[in-house]
Write a protein that holds these residues in place. Sequence first.
Motif, PDB file in Angstrom:
ATOM      1  N   TYR A  50     -51.524   8.302 -25.218  1.00 24.99           N
ATOM      2  CA  TYR A  50     -51.699   7.930 -26.697  1.00 24.99           C
ATOM      3  C   TYR A  50     -50.532   8.475 -27.511  1.00 24.99           C
ATOM      4  N   PHE A  51     -49.637   7.742 -28.010  1.00 26.69           N
ATOM      5  CA  PHE A  51     -48.537   8.484 -28.842  1.00 26.69           C
ATOM      6  C   PHE A  51     -48.918   8.218 -30.339  1.00 26.69           C
ATOM      7  N   THR A  52     -48.678   9.531 -30.784  1.00 28.74           N
ATOM      8  CA  THR A  52     -49.446   9.649 -32.279  1.00 28.74           C
ATOM      9  C   THR A  52     -48.336   9.227 -33.164  1.00 28.74           C
ATOM     10  N   GLY A  53     -47.060   9.214 -32.988  1.00 29.56           N
ATOM     11  CA  GLY A  53     -46.108   9.081 -34.143  1.00 29.56           C
ATOM     12  C   GLY A  53     -45.672  10.035 -34.771  1.00 29.56           C
TER      13      GLY A  53
ATOM     14  N   GLY B  48     -47.244   0.574 -39.823  1.00 33.45           N
ATOM     15  CA  GLY B  48     -46.707   1.029 -38.610  1.00 33.45           C
ATOM     16  C   GLY B  48     -45.008   1.089 -38.819  1.00 33.45           C
ATOM     17  N   SER B  49     -44.315   1.510 -37.845  1.00 31.14           N
ATOM     18  CA  SER B  49     -42.893   1.576 -38.016  1.00 31.14           C
ATOM     19  C   SER B  49     -42.390   0.043 -38.243  1.00 31.14           C
ATOM     20  N   THR B  50     -43.126  -0.889 -37.656  1.00 34.68           N
ATOM     21  CA  THR B  50     -42.446  -2.332 -37.572  1.00 34.68           C
ATOM     22  C   THR B  50     -43.219  -3.202 -38.225  1.00 34.68           C
ATOM     23  N   GLY B  51     -42.610  -4.259 -38.875  1.00 38.39           N
ATOM     24  CA  GLY B  51     -43.593  -5.362 -39.202  1.00 38.39           C
ATOM     25  C   GLY B  51     -44.648  -5.134 -40.166  1.00 38.39           C
ATOM     26  N   LYS B  52     -45.563  -6.072 -40.317  1.00 41.73           N
ATOM     27  CA  LYS B  52     -46.760  -5.855 -41.162  1.00 41.73           C
ATOM     28  C   LYS B  52     -47.799  -4.765 -40.774  1.00 41.73           C
ATOM     29  N   PRO B  53     -48.704  -4.320 -41.808  1.00 36.53           N
ATOM     30  CA  PRO B  53     -49.497  -3.498 -41.333  1.00 36.53           C
ATOM     31  C   PRO B  53     -50.466  -3.975 -40.189  1.00 36.53           C
ATOM     32  N   LYS B  54     -50.939  -3.000 -39.585  1.00 30.86           N
ATOM     33  CA  LYS B  54     -51.728  -3.728 -38.369  1.00 30.86           C
ATOM     34  C   LYS B  54     -53.224  -3.335 -38.710  1.00 30.86           C
ATOM     35  N   GLY B  55     -54.185  -4.217 -37.916  1.00 33.31           N
ATOM     36  CA  GLY B  55     -55.509  -4.030 -38.281  1.00 33.31           C
ATOM     37  C   GLY B  55     -56.051  -3.213 -37.004  1.00 33.31           C
TER      38      GLY B  55
ATOM     39  N   TYR C  56     -51.550  27.486 -31.398  1.00 31.65           N
ATOM     40  CA  TYR C  56     -52.123  26.678 -32.589  1.00 31.65           C
ATOM     41  C   TYR C  56     -50.943  25.534 -32.788  1.00 31.65           C
ATOM     42  N   PHE C  57     -51.380  24.622 -33.333  1.00 30.54           N
ATOM     43  CA  PHE C  57     -50.405  23.347 -33.710  1.00 30.54           C
ATOM     44  C   PHE C  57     -49.820  23.526 -34.810  1.00 30.54           C
ATOM     45  N   TRP C  58     -48.891  23.167 -35.095  1.00 35.47           N
ATOM     46  CA  TRP C  58     -48.155  22.927 -36.523  1.00 35.47           C
ATOM     47  C   TRP C  58     -47.422  21.421 -36.450  1.00 35.47           C
ATOM     48  N   LEU C  59     -48.169  20.557 -37.460  1.00 36.81           N
ATOM     49  CA  LEU C  59     -47.722  19.381 -37.470  1.00 36.81           C
ATOM     50  C   LEU C  59     -46.521  19.187 -38.287  1.00 36.81           C
ATOM     51  N   MET C  60     -45.483  18.233 -37.988  1.00 39.06           N
ATOM     52  CA  MET C  60     -44.328  18.208 -38.527  1.00 39.06           C
ATOM     53  C   MET C  60     -43.900  17.098 -39.195  1.00 39.06           C
ATOM     54  N   GLY C  61     -44.478  16.163 -39.286  1.00 34.41           N
ATOM     55  CA  GLY C  61     -44.437  14.952 -39.929  1.00 34.41           C
ATOM     56  C   GLY C  61     -44.312  13.833 -38.973  1.00 34.41           C
ATOM     57  N   ARG C  62     -43.901  12.476 -39.303  1.00 39.22           N
ATOM     58  CA  ARG C  62     -43.723  11.492 -38.521  1.00 39.22           C
ATOM     59  C   ARG C  62     -42.499  11.352 -38.068  1.00 39.22           C
ATOM     60  N   VAL C  63     -42.470  10.945 -36.768  1.00 40.37           N
ATOM     61  CA  VAL C  63     -41.143  10.875 -36.079  1.00 40.37           C
ATOM     62  C   VAL C  63     -40.611   9.318 -35.976  1.00 40.37           C
ATOM     63  N   ASP C  64     -41.578   8.286 -36.601  1.00 37.60           N
ATOM     64  CA  ASP C  64     -41.227   7.184 -36.447  1.00 37.60           C
ATOM     65  C   ASP C  64     -40.873   6.608 -37.934  1.00 37.60           C
ATOM     66  N   ASP C  65     -40.715   5.428 -38.155  1.00 37.64           N
ATOM     67  CA  ASP C  65     -40.310   4.832 -39.515  1.00 37.64           C
ATOM     68  C   ASP C  65     -41.552   4.617 -40.332  1.00 37.64           C
ATOM     69  N   VAL C  66     -42.331   5.503 -40.455  1.00 41.92           N
ATOM     70  CA  VAL C  66     -43.562   5.444 -41.210  1.00 41.92           C
ATOM     71  C   VAL C  66     -43.275   6.773 -42.215  1.00 41.92           C
ATOM     72  N   LEU C  67     -43.569   6.327 -43.463  1.00 41.33           N
ATOM     73  CA  LEU C  67     -43.450   7.516 -44.557  1.00 41.33           C
ATOM     74  C   LEU C  67     -44.942   8.093 -44.790  1.00 41.33           C
ATOM     75  N   ASN C  68     -45.108   9.371 -45.282  1.00 41.98           N
ATOM     76  CA  ASN C  68     -46.366   9.791 -45.669  1.00 41.98           C
ATOM     77  C   ASN C  68     -45.967  10.191 -47.247  1.00 41.98           C
ATOM     78  N   VAL C  69     -46.361   9.161 -47.932  1.00 43.38           N
ATOM     79  CA  VAL C  69     -46.172   9.280 -49.411  1.00 43.38           C
ATOM     80  C   VAL C  69     -47.576   9.803 -50.005  1.00 43.38           C
ATOM     81  N   ALA C  70     -47.489  11.063 -50.495  1.00 43.09           N
ATOM     82  CA  ALA C  70     -48.818  11.547 -51.306  1.00 43.09           C
ATOM     83  C   ALA C  70     -50.123  11.183 -50.269  1.00 43.09           C
ATOM     84  N   GLY C  71     -49.876  11.593 -48.842  1.00 43.68           N
ATOM     85  CA  GLY C  71     -50.966  11.284 -48.172  1.00 43.68           C
ATOM     86  C   GLY C  71     -51.311  10.000 -47.592  1.00 43.68           C
ATOM     87  N   HIS C  72     -50.272   8.836 -48.045  1.00 48.27           N
ATOM     88  CA  HIS C  72     -50.738   7.714 -48.023  1.00 48.27           C
ATOM     89  C   HIS C  72     -49.452   7.229 -46.822  1.00 48.27           C
TER      90      HIS C  72
END
Length: 650
Positions: free
Chosen positions: A501-504, A271-278, A514-530
């Motif tokens: 529901y906010f997707t981030g 997530g954008s803050t703290g440890k990964p969430k379950g 048609y929807f064009w996804l433009m990447g994260r708007v929060d402090d989450v990075l998408n590195v090689a799909g991860h």
Amino acid sequence: MSGQPKEISSVLLEQRVFPPPPAFSKQAHIQSLEQYRALYDQALADPERYWGDRAREELYWKEPFQTVLDWKPPHARWFVEGKTNLAWNCLDRHLDRHGEKIALLFEGEPGDRRQLSYRELHREVCRFANGLRSLGVRKGDRVGIYLPMVPEAAVAMLACARIGAVHSVVFGGFSAEALHDRLVDAGAKVLITADGGWRKGAVVPLMQNAREAVQGAPSIEQVVVLNRLGQALTLEGREVGWDALVSKQAETCDPEWVESEHPLFILYTSGSTGKPKGVLHTTAGYAVNVSLTTRWCFDLKPEDIYWCTADVGWVTGHSYVVYGPLMNAATTFLYEGAPTHPGPDRFWEMIARYRVSIFYTAPTAIRAFMRLGSEPVLQHDLSSLRVLGSVGEPINPEAWIWYREVVGKGRCPVVDTWWQTETGAIMIAPLPGATPTKPGSATLPLPGVVPEILDAHGQPVPQGKGGHLFLARPVPSMLRTVHGDPDRYVKTYFSEVPGKYFTGDGARQDQDGYFWLMGRVDDVLNVAGHRLGTAEVESALVAHPKVAEAAVVGRPDELKGTAVVAFVTVKKGVAVTAELKKELCQHVQKEIGAIARPDEVRFAEALPKTRSGKIMRRLLRDVAAGKQTTGDTTTLEDFSVLAALRAEEE
Ligand code: PRX
């Protein structure tokens, strides 16, 4: 919002439209845009009726549900009072008609092969489920799974589902520390691991990591160890061998019939803050939508050989390697290793040999293959392919076109599927027989999914303008909560616009909707799909004794989508050297895993902060990308910081 700067050629490619091939549509589950629209409208007008019908069609119910949806925003309960079992739906219900059909095809990286029919997979799952019960695992208990991509990973997940235990799969590329944190947070009773796995010709040290991870994890009572490497296992105290555990077990196992909302799995995500969430998913709603989307989005048919290249450690592996294909009585292919080992054509060679007909992978992989040139693809007979899928990150139009033309020879519809760990199943995607596609667009929402693009005040943006992507209606496969932290569920997903529901993610909609996804708007990075939280990498960095402060941002990267750039200030007296950069990269890898390893470390005297002490990330992003700074530098506490960073850059 991240994303590459657009070339004119990209913009032109985006405007191309590829209608579904007529011969394909004729045979497809959903055959036309009109049929899709009718379903969409029906779901919009009467969602409960729509989902109720789908739930009855997709699943075997031990006890029927009485209420389709109980929605008290932001909490949903679906298919209330129903009882089912997901392992039963994946296995037992197919035995009469498809018992001898191959459920699972497997190839290890060294080239070892196995296949299991539905009957054989059922037997293995029952034996392992009995084994888990013999270890004291009961309904609701959590079980950690840290395995390579081998059939036993699927067996372990299904065995948990069979007895009502809640699995929490941890990707084998995560470090001992990352595994430890997840096991502790989940309160796992048992961990299932292996002596190792194969990746790029080397052994992944799963066992060693697992042993480290269970130190100081008080909930873990026992560790089951699979022999993957073929050498004798030397087990310690509370470890038990997989084979020894199952050898004495019966080949049938009564399933635990669970309530619809019984937890199925916990999967940790950044997530954008703290440890990964379950992220917690429950049984029936997840199952209904995963089953349905697997069939519709890939036009899955009984004769297909289906290959989704994701690891079971990610949600794509849960939904579209294991549960979705098996609920549909399909043949699913699992491959253990690296895409280009031992040669650049490993994937294409396997597609040809197994006659794979549906192939589902990530844009990063497609871009990496593109770089290797078309030759390794063209060497192989890929005529078995029918549908090509993409997931995990925005796909640039050039990669989309290459995928379609070189891999699919222009014959196969490309389905770019947008979804998230939290949504459990695909939300926005073309239906291959119905939806005309445009390179780089995930196209239209599936029936029952109501996306909205809103501005900072929660108001709809004009068509064509970017904004934040929300889902305005509940969908059965959505997460129910964050394990152990219900407030975080509300805060993360439902506080921007109450009830939605906010997707981030950022997105825009074009003139065709048609929807064009433009990447994260929060402090989450998408590195090689991860998915990677900048906060996670920062806390790994500041845990290093030489680091005072750290700020991590993304930089557009041609191959990985986003590269990780760390700005670091060191403690007094510490020399900033090339060695220290390397040491910090290794440190992050040890703390989290190779996927989090910074691509670049930059030292700074201080980090640029606003008067209120917030790190100016936008400025750092611009500096990382080598762009002129567009931020309002007057709010900077210390101008020299910016100057120092600039000097570093030059
Ligand atoms: O930013 C979106 C991106 O991946 C995020 C979800 O990551 P994760 O939970 O790890 O799940 C990945 C597999 C479903 C999203 O918030 N994303 C995923 N699919 C796409 C995408 N971005 C653009 N286009 C996609 N098709």
